[in-house]
Design an enzyme around this catalytic site. Structure first.
Site, PDB file in Angstrom:
ATOM      1  N   GLU A 124     -94.763 -63.718  38.553  1.00  0.00           N
ATOM      2  CA  GLU A 124     -96.172 -63.428  38.309  1.00  0.00           C
ATOM      3  C   GLU A 124     -96.429 -63.212  36.825  1.00  0.00           C
ATOM      4  O   GLU A 124     -97.470 -63.614  36.299  1.00  0.00           O
ATOM      5  CB  GLU A 124     -96.596 -62.201  39.114  1.00  0.00           C
ATOM      6  CG  GLU A 124     -96.667 -62.461  40.609  1.00  0.00           C
ATOM      7  CD  GLU A 124     -96.831 -61.183  41.413  1.00  0.00           C
ATOM      8  OE1 GLU A 124     -97.207 -60.160  40.830  1.00  0.00           O
ATOM      9  OE2 GLU A 124     -96.580 -61.218  42.633  1.00  0.00           O
ATOM     10  N   PRO A 128     -78.670 -66.947  36.842  1.00  0.00           N
ATOM     11  CA  PRO A 128     -79.031 -66.046  37.945  1.00  0.00           C
ATOM     12  C   PRO A 128     -80.429 -65.463  37.752  1.00  0.00           C
ATOM     13  O   PRO A 128     -80.907 -65.318  36.624  1.00  0.00           O
ATOM     14  CB  PRO A 128     -77.965 -64.953  37.875  1.00  0.00           C
ATOM     15  CG  PRO A 128     -76.826 -65.565  37.123  1.00  0.00           C
ATOM     16  CD  PRO A 128     -77.459 -66.499  36.141  1.00  0.00           C
ATOM     17  N   ARG A 129     -81.068 -65.103  38.859  1.00  0.00           N
ATOM     18  CA  ARG A 129     -82.433 -64.584  38.803  1.00  0.00           C
ATOM     19  C   ARG A 129     -82.514 -63.224  38.119  1.00  0.00           C
ATOM     20  O   ARG A 129     -83.412 -62.973  37.328  1.00  0.00           O
ATOM     21  CB  ARG A 129     -83.000 -64.481  40.224  1.00  0.00           C
ATOM     22  CG  ARG A 129     -84.422 -63.923  40.309  1.00  0.00           C
ATOM     23  CD  ARG A 129     -85.413 -64.873  39.696  1.00  0.00           C
ATOM     24  NE  ARG A 129     -86.787 -64.432  39.870  1.00  0.00           N
ATOM     25  CZ  ARG A 129     -87.838 -65.075  39.396  1.00  0.00           C
ATOM     26  NH1 ARG A 129     -87.665 -66.189  38.718  1.00  0.00           N
ATOM     27  NH2 ARG A 129     -89.057 -64.626  39.576  1.00  0.00           N
ATOM     28  N   LEU A 135     -92.457 -75.418  39.187  1.00  0.00           N
ATOM     29  CA  LEU A 135     -93.303 -76.090  38.205  1.00  0.00           C
ATOM     30  C   LEU A 135     -92.797 -75.941  36.778  1.00  0.00           C
ATOM     31  O   LEU A 135     -93.109 -76.761  35.916  1.00  0.00           O
ATOM     32  CB  LEU A 135     -94.741 -75.574  38.309  1.00  0.00           C
ATOM     33  CG  LEU A 135     -95.440 -75.884  39.633  1.00  0.00           C
ATOM     34  CD1 LEU A 135     -96.807 -75.224  39.678  1.00  0.00           C
ATOM     35  CD2 LEU A 135     -95.573 -77.393  39.847  1.00  0.00           C
ATOM     36  N   GLU A 136     -92.018 -74.894  36.521  1.00  0.00           N
ATOM     37  CA  GLU A 136     -91.445 -74.733  35.181  1.00  0.00           C
ATOM     38  C   GLU A 136     -90.481 -75.875  34.875  1.00  0.00           C
ATOM     39  O   GLU A 136     -90.412 -76.356  33.742  1.00  0.00           O
ATOM     40  CB  GLU A 136     -90.750 -73.381  35.070  1.00  0.00           C
ATOM     41  CG  GLU A 136     -91.711 -72.216  35.148  1.00  0.00           C
ATOM     42  CD  GLU A 136     -91.044 -70.905  35.522  1.00  0.00           C
ATOM     43  OE1 GLU A 136     -91.707 -69.874  35.386  1.00  0.00           O
ATOM     44  OE2 GLU A 136     -89.873 -70.914  35.957  1.00  0.00           O
ATOM     45  N   MET A 160     -82.558 -63.395  28.447  1.00  0.00           N
ATOM     46  CA  MET A 160     -83.888 -63.305  29.032  1.00  0.00           C
ATOM     47  C   MET A 160     -84.883 -64.125  28.215  1.00  0.00           C
ATOM     48  O   MET A 160     -84.755 -64.250  27.000  1.00  0.00           O
ATOM     49  CB  MET A 160     -84.345 -61.839  29.069  1.00  0.00           C
ATOM     50  CG  MET A 160     -83.460 -60.931  29.909  1.00  0.00           C
ATOM     51  SD  MET A 160     -83.438 -61.399  31.656  1.00  0.00           S
ATOM     52  CE  MET A 160     -85.151 -61.099  32.082  1.00  0.00           C
ATOM     53  N   GLY A 161     -85.875 -64.681  28.919  1.00  0.00           N
ATOM     54  CA  GLY A 161     -86.974 -65.356  28.239  1.00  0.00           C
ATOM     55  C   GLY A 161     -86.675 -66.751  27.741  1.00  0.00           C
ATOM     56  O   GLY A 161     -87.442 -67.296  26.946  1.00  0.00           O
ATOM     57  N   GLU A 162     -85.579 -67.357  28.190  1.00  0.00           N
ATOM     58  CA  GLU A 162     -85.199 -68.683  27.687  1.00  0.00           C
ATOM     59  C   GLU A 162     -85.232 -69.763  28.764  1.00  0.00           C
ATOM     60  O   GLU A 162     -84.788 -70.883  28.517  1.00  0.00           O
ATOM     61  CB  GLU A 162     -83.800 -68.639  27.071  1.00  0.00           C
ATOM     62  CG  GLU A 162     -83.709 -67.889  25.760  1.00  0.00           C
ATOM     63  CD  GLU A 162     -82.438 -68.219  25.005  1.00  0.00           C
ATOM     64  OE1 GLU A 162     -82.539 -68.609  23.834  1.00  0.00           O
ATOM     65  OE2 GLU A 162     -81.349 -68.096  25.601  1.00  0.00           O
ATOM     66  N   ASN A 204     -90.457 -70.555  41.247  1.00  0.00           N
ATOM     67  CA  ASN A 204     -91.428 -71.533  40.752  1.00  0.00           C
ATOM     68  C   ASN A 204     -90.780 -72.858  40.319  1.00  0.00           C
ATOM     69  O   ASN A 204     -90.073 -72.895  39.311  1.00  0.00           O
ATOM     70  CB  ASN A 204     -92.191 -70.918  39.583  1.00  0.00           C
ATOM     71  CG  ASN A 204     -93.360 -71.769  39.138  1.00  0.00           C
ATOM     72  OD1 ASN A 204     -93.635 -72.818  39.703  1.00  0.00           O
ATOM     73  ND2 ASN A 204     -94.055 -71.319  38.115  1.00  0.00           N
TER      74      ASN A 204
END
Length: 425
Positions: free
Chosen positions: A60, A268-269, A337-338, A309-311, A335
């Site tokens: 989200e 990993p998530r 769509l990324e 993170m964030g990559e 998701n």
């Protein structure tokens, strides 16, 4: 009556929540920090009178990034406060916006904690992403006459059935919401069936389609691909959960028999699972490096574990195709769509109920391939790597679905205008 019971129960279970936070802190120490924010106590002052946006999950938060950027552009004088509930979500907000927005945890749904928070932030408008229906938060906003919009709203059949059991309680809750901007007609109809009025609900489409690969990101991905794998194929498995890394690793081992120089990027998530994923790769006897090490893969490196993170969008740009996790286990998927934004084929397992509409559109357009286990995953990856035209066919259709369904962001921004001062851009 239900409101009182709900609130009393929430107060009673607070010690259990503290224990849970402490236990989760063993693997993710950030869970043991910033507890005061969860009860409306903040170390630093917050600028009041702006827009507040809440996103509970990482997905989200990512979907909200274009919305927040558009709001900052249109209303540069209004402070924007983005709230989350988890350290992972917090890290995503901070990496995406830095000091351009205010960020704190949203307090638990306790009246006194919420009042402290709202007294500090005093927003002109509150946006909640998808479906976070917190009764006391909604009641507090209604009492203060602060407009509340559920943006990118979705409601699965399973969730709707659960809410329906609460009858009048849910109907009263929904009717205190100013606007519900649903992702599709099905979602909108479920909100109305639960008690929302027709004039409260409008269909805007999904904000998740309103993403793009910036020229800067594309250039960075090209550079990294040249450094990591200029002459070898690359596939990526992202947002994996427990039980999925072992499947991906088994598929990769099988694929190495056919493509000896194949590189896997495994992401990993959740950060607390990074050590587990590394152990699984090590136990499989595969040569690996971690992204956080800063090392460049050698020709003998078989796996890169994405432990930063964030990559994610950057790492998708390196790959020839992508498997999106949370879908081989019953987590509902993440998701796709990324990955589609990079015009690469997308593979997922059968459990995609969190993205039912999006996955259906992708699959119907030949942009998504469904797999069920290590064998089918290896087979489909092999087919895509072997045939460049086949790979291009699926990648092209995936990104076309993305482009054809964009526009939700602009529709939502127009709906928000009556609740905000005149835009300056």
């Amino acid at each position: 009556m239900l409101e009182l019971l709900y609130t009393a129960l929430l107060y009673l279970i607070q010690p259990l929540i503290w224990i849970r936070l402490w236990v989760r802190g063993r693997k993710a120490p950030a869970y043991r920090k910033r507890w005061g924010e969860r009860y409306g106590f903040y170390r630093h002052p917050l600028k009041p009178g702006g827009i507040m946006l809440h996103s509970v999950s990482v997905g989200e938060t990512l979907a909200a990034i274009p919305l927040v950027r558009a709001l900052r552009h249109r209303y540069p004088d209004l402070p924007i406060t983005v709230t989350t509930m988890t350290p992972t979500g917090s890290e995503r907000v901070q990496s995406a916006f830095g000091k351009d927005v205010q960020h704190v945890y949203l307090p638990y749904d306790l009246p006194d904690a919420l009042n402290r928070f709202l007294n500090k932030v005093d927003p002109k408008l509150v946006l909640i992403m998808e479906t976070e229906l917190w009764p006391n938060l909604i009641a507090a906003l209604h009492k203060r006459k602060i407009p509340l919009v559920i943006a990118n709203a979705r409601l699965s059949a399973r969730s709707a059935a659960g809410y329906a059991k609460l009858g009048k309680f849910v109907r009263r809750l929904l009717r205190r919401i100013t606007l519900i901007a649903a992702q599709n007609e099905e979602d909108g109809a479920r909100f109305v069936a639960l008690g929302a009025k027709n004039n409260q609900v409008t269909v805007t489409g999904s904000l998740k389609f309103d993403i793009s690969v910036t020229p800067q990101l594309a250039a960075k991905a090209v550079t990294l691909r040249r450094q990591w794998a200029p002459h070898r194929p690359v596939w990526i498995a992202t947002s994996t959960h427990e039980g999925e890394e072992s499947v991906v690793i088994a598929a990769h081992q099988a694929l190495l028999q056919q493509f000896p120089n194949l590189l896997l990027i495994l992401v990993p998530r959740h950060p607390e699972r990074f050590p587990d994923a590394i152990n699984l790769v090590r136990q499989a006897g595969l040569s690996y490096i971690t992204r956080s090490s800063g090392e460049v893969p050698s020709t003998s490196t078989q796996v890169v574990v994405g432990d930063t993170m964030g990559e994610l969008m950057l790492l998708y740009g390196i790959a020839d195709l992508a498997f999106v996790g949370g879908s081989l286990v019953e987590r509902g998927g993440h998701n796709p769509l990324e990955a589609a934004a990079h015009a690469i084929p997308v593979l997922m397992g059968p459990h995609t109920f969190n993205f039912k509409d999006i996955c259906a559109r992708l699959e119907q357009a030949s942009g998504l391939i469904t797999v069920t286990d290590a064998t089918t995953l290896a087979k489909e990856v092999s087919s895509l790597l072997t045939d460049a035209d086949y790979r291009s066919f699926y990648g092209r259709h995936a990104v076309e679905v993305l482009y054809q369904n964009q526009g939700a962001l602009q529709r939502l921004l127009q709906l928000l205008e009556p609740y905000l001062p005149p835009k300056t851009h």
